[in-house]
Design a protein around this motif. Structure first.
Motif, PDB file in Angstrom:
ATOM      1  N   ALA A 205       0.908  -1.296   0.036  1.00  0.00           N
ATOM      2  CA  ALA A 205       0.096   0.099   0.013  1.00  0.00           C
ATOM      3  C   ALA A 205       0.790   1.344   0.171  1.00  0.00           C
ATOM      4  N   MET A 206       1.982   1.167   0.505  1.00  0.00           N
ATOM      5  CA  MET A 206       2.965   2.302   0.493  1.00  0.00           C
ATOM      6  C   MET A 206       4.404   1.888   0.278  1.00  0.00           C
ATOM      7  N   PRO A 207       5.311   2.712  -0.321  1.00  0.00           N
ATOM      8  CA  PRO A 207       6.662   2.108  -0.741  1.00  0.00           C
ATOM      9  C   PRO A 207       7.555   2.733   0.372  1.00  0.00           C
ATOM     10  N   PHE A 208       7.699   1.744   1.219  1.00  0.00           N
ATOM     11  CA  PHE A 208       8.970   2.022   2.263  1.00  0.00           C
ATOM     12  C   PHE A 208      10.036   1.037   1.574  1.00  0.00           C
ATOM     13  N   ILE A 209      10.678   1.739   0.727  1.00  0.00           N
ATOM     14  CA  ILE A 209      11.829   1.088  -0.087  1.00  0.00           C
ATOM     15  C   ILE A 209      13.254   1.823  -0.052  1.00  0.00           C
ATOM     16  N   ARG A 210      14.017   1.256   0.653  1.00  0.00           N
ATOM     17  CA  ARG A 210      15.277   2.004   1.097  1.00  0.00           C
ATOM     18  C   ARG A 210      14.975   3.342   1.773  1.00  0.00           C
ATOM     19  N   TYR A 211      14.172   2.991   2.613  1.00  0.00           N
ATOM     20  CA  TYR A 211      13.698   4.071   3.520  1.00  0.00           C
ATOM     21  C   TYR A 211      14.557   4.599   4.756  1.00  0.00           C
ATOM     22  N   GLU A 212      15.114   5.539   4.834  1.00  0.00           N
ATOM     23  CA  GLU A 212      15.986   6.059   5.917  1.00  0.00           C
ATOM     24  C   GLU A 212      15.178   6.471   7.162  1.00  0.00           C
ATOM     25  N   VAL A 213      15.507   5.615   8.153  1.00  0.00           N
ATOM     26  CA  VAL A 213      14.411   5.615   9.358  1.00  0.00           C
ATOM     27  C   VAL A 213      15.011   6.923  10.039  1.00  0.00           C
ATOM     28  N   GLY A 214      16.318   7.452  10.073  1.00  0.00           N
ATOM     29  CA  GLY A 214      16.699   8.492  10.863  1.00  0.00           C
ATOM     30  C   GLY A 214      17.659   7.999  12.042  1.00  0.00           C
ATOM     31  N   ASP A 215      17.552   6.745  12.345  1.00  0.00           N
ATOM     32  CA  ASP A 215      18.416   6.144  13.427  1.00  0.00           C
ATOM     33  C   ASP A 215      19.929   5.727  12.778  1.00  0.00           C
ATOM     34  N   ARG A 216      20.995   5.742  13.477  1.00  0.00           N
ATOM     35  CA  ARG A 216      22.024   4.899  13.136  1.00  0.00           C
ATOM     36  C   ARG A 216      22.395   4.001  14.234  1.00  0.00           C
TER      37      ARG A 216
ATOM     38  N   GLY B  22      20.391   6.157  19.362  1.00  0.00           N
ATOM     39  CA  GLY B  22      18.741   6.708  19.222  1.00  0.00           C
ATOM     40  C   GLY B  22      18.796   7.566  20.401  1.00  0.00           C
ATOM     41  N   ARG B  23      17.225   7.593  20.739  1.00  0.00           N
ATOM     42  CA  ARG B  23      17.213   8.833  21.941  1.00  0.00           C
ATOM     43  C   ARG B  23      16.805   8.120  23.127  1.00  0.00           C
ATOM     44  N   SER B  24      17.075   8.895  24.397  1.00  0.00           N
ATOM     45  CA  SER B  24      16.572   8.631  25.584  1.00  0.00           C
ATOM     46  C   SER B  24      16.010   9.470  26.196  1.00  0.00           C
ATOM     47  N   LEU B  25      14.505   9.578  26.401  1.00  0.00           N
ATOM     48  CA  LEU B  25      13.874  10.925  26.576  1.00  0.00           C
ATOM     49  C   LEU B  25      13.931  11.302  27.948  1.00  0.00           C
ATOM     50  N   ASP B  26      13.991  12.654  28.371  1.00  0.00           N
ATOM     51  CA  ASP B  26      13.947  12.992  29.416  1.00  0.00           C
ATOM     52  C   ASP B  26      12.394  13.027  30.397  1.00  0.00           C
ATOM     53  N   PHE B  27      12.383  13.333  31.607  1.00  0.00           N
ATOM     54  CA  PHE B  27      10.901  13.563  32.105  1.00  0.00           C
ATOM     55  C   PHE B  27      10.567  14.655  32.408  1.00  0.00           C
TER      56      PHE B  27
END
Length: 456
Positions: A318-329, A348-353
């Motif tokens: 339904a949607m082309p997630f093809i060689r899709y850069e997710v933003g993480d390393r 990735g991230r570790s969120l504050d409180f």
């Protein structure tokens, strides 16, 4: 997976039985075609198949390809040829949903929206079979950990929508899926004590949820001298998700809960990407996604070298997630396990409180729901956002949009913020050209500028 959950999926048109059969076939295919040190040929074949499907059938994807200089015709199905397929970013898909799916002519789809780990509002769809494949993989992986997803009672540390209809819909889904949800909107000591009492009364088999919330609860238990498994003897496993769980957090959870800890890594718009196995190895999913780790020039990184994650969803028609850069390393290990690669680490991230004057503490991922509320109800299109806590009762909303927020939008945001936290808050709304990003190129939903509380 429990009978009730199976029945619910079938009732809603998700061919879960077909997906489970297909998954079993794929696992055997991967074994037969495995070549050490190379991308699995059958996995690569599936990637080429989904690429050709969208290139030939999907006008939206052809438009994206044209904007990137066009996609290859594909000669031999080799990884070298695959590297010619253009890389997509979220901005390529962040256009009107109807433009992306109009070609499907009213086909019944699974719709989902998320503010995403990157802080960028986003809506996406899957076809019914593609969504069923995600359930099949989830079921298979949890079974390998000795759990029956949907039957083994799950204690879930997650957010929940405030809208009444959506709230009760989510509660119904939780009931059908064998989950009991502890929302992360309030993680004060008083609430954590109530959660502990719930563990005394229910036969939970595993805990699942945001790493930051599960770690906060672990530190509460350690401070109180409580081992959760002593409180809830049926508990067998803790699974962290959505945020990076570092070694110190993992150790705190393991000591406080008294059970092994597995880390799950995935993307809402894609699939389960990796999850620890029973030995603690972070196993990369090779059945329903193709995971690449690339340098800034798009060259595959060798094991042990950090790069950006580029992922292809192999079964979403339904949607082309093809060689899709997710933003993480992240980093792939030089070790493998059977046909599977092992994920060494994710940047990735570790969120504050968030903290308030009354002493309430709220996990950073509650902001997912504040942002989602804005996404769905705002009169303007918000491209990106981040909230900064300046004082115990003062916040800033930094946002990227084509115009200033209307007064009604500002009021909506503040009311939602107060609903999650407490009345009497102040918020300054700041429209910006760009937002500060992490080393991984991602936005965090929330940053606290309050002085850190001393360790207790």
């Amino acid at each position: 997976m429990d009978f009730i959950l199976y029945a619910s999926l079938r009732l809603n048109g998700f061919p879960i039985d077909k997906a489970k059969r297909r998954l079993a076939e794929i696992i055997e295919e991967r074994k037969r075609t495995h070549i050490p040190g190379m991308v699995n040929p059958s996995q690569l074949r599936d990637a080429f198949d989904i690429y050709r499907y969208h290139r030939d059938s999907n006008p939206f994807y052809r438009k994206v390809l044209a904007s990137k200089g066009g996609g290859p015709e594909i000669g031999e199905t080799t990884y070298e040829e695959w590297l010619k397929v253009p890389i997509m970013k979220k901005k390529d898909l962040q256009v009107d949903l109807q433009e992306r799916i109009g070609w499907l002519n009213g086909q019944k789809l699974h719709h989902h929206s998320t503010s995403g780990s990157s802080g960028i509002p986003f809506s996406f769809v899957r076809d019914k079979f593609g969504h069923a494949m995600i359930w099949a993989v989830t079921d298979q992986r949890f079974k390998s950990l000795g759990l029956d997803y949907g039957k083994s009672l799950q204690a879930r540390f997650y957010g929940i929508p405030l809208d009444k209809r959506k709230y009760y819909t989510q509660r119904l889904k939780d009931r059908l899926s064998g989950r009991y949800r502890f929302t992360v909107a309030d993680l004060s000591d008083r609430r954590l004590e109530e959660i502990t009492e719930t563990f005394r009364k229910r036969k939970f088999e595993f805990v699942y949820g945001y790493a930051s919330a599960m770690t906060l609860y672990a530190r509460f238990l350690l401070r109180k001298g409580i081992v959760l498994r002593d409180v809830c003897p049926t508990l067998r496993l803790a699974v962290t998700a959505s945020e990076v769980c570092d070694d110190l957090d993992r150790e705190a959870i393991r000591n406080a809960y008294g059970v092994p800890v597995a880390n799950e890594y995935g993307a809402a718009e894609l699939d389960l990407v990796a999850i620890d196995d029973a030995d603690g190895d972070w196993i990369v999913n090779n059945e329903t996604v193709l995971v690449e780790v690339l340098d800034e020039d798009g060259v595959p990184c060798p094991p042990g070298k950090e790069g950006r994650f580029v992922i292809t969803s192999l079964f979403n028609r339904a949607m082309p997630f093809i060689r899709y850069e997710v933003g993480d390393r992240g980093v792939l290990s030089d070790r493998t396990k059977g046909t599977y690669r092992i994920l060494q680490s994710v940047v990735g991230r570790s969120l504050d409180f968030a903290r308030t004057r009354s002493g309430k503490v709220a996990g950073g991922m509650w902001l997912y729901y504040v942002g989602k509320n804005m996404l769905l109800k705002s009169s303007i299109f918000i491209r990106e956002f981040m909230i900064v806590q300046k004082e115990l009762d003062a916040f800033e909303l930094h946002y990227r949009a084509d115009k200033e927020l209307e007064e009604g939008d500002r009021r909506l945001f503040l009311e939602t913020l107060e609903q999650y936290l407490e009345p009497g808050l102040r918020c300054e709304f700041i429209r910006v050209e760009s937002l500060e990003r992490t080393r991984a190129g991602k936005l965090t939903h929330f940053r606290s500028e309050l002085p850190k509380e001393p360790a207790r």
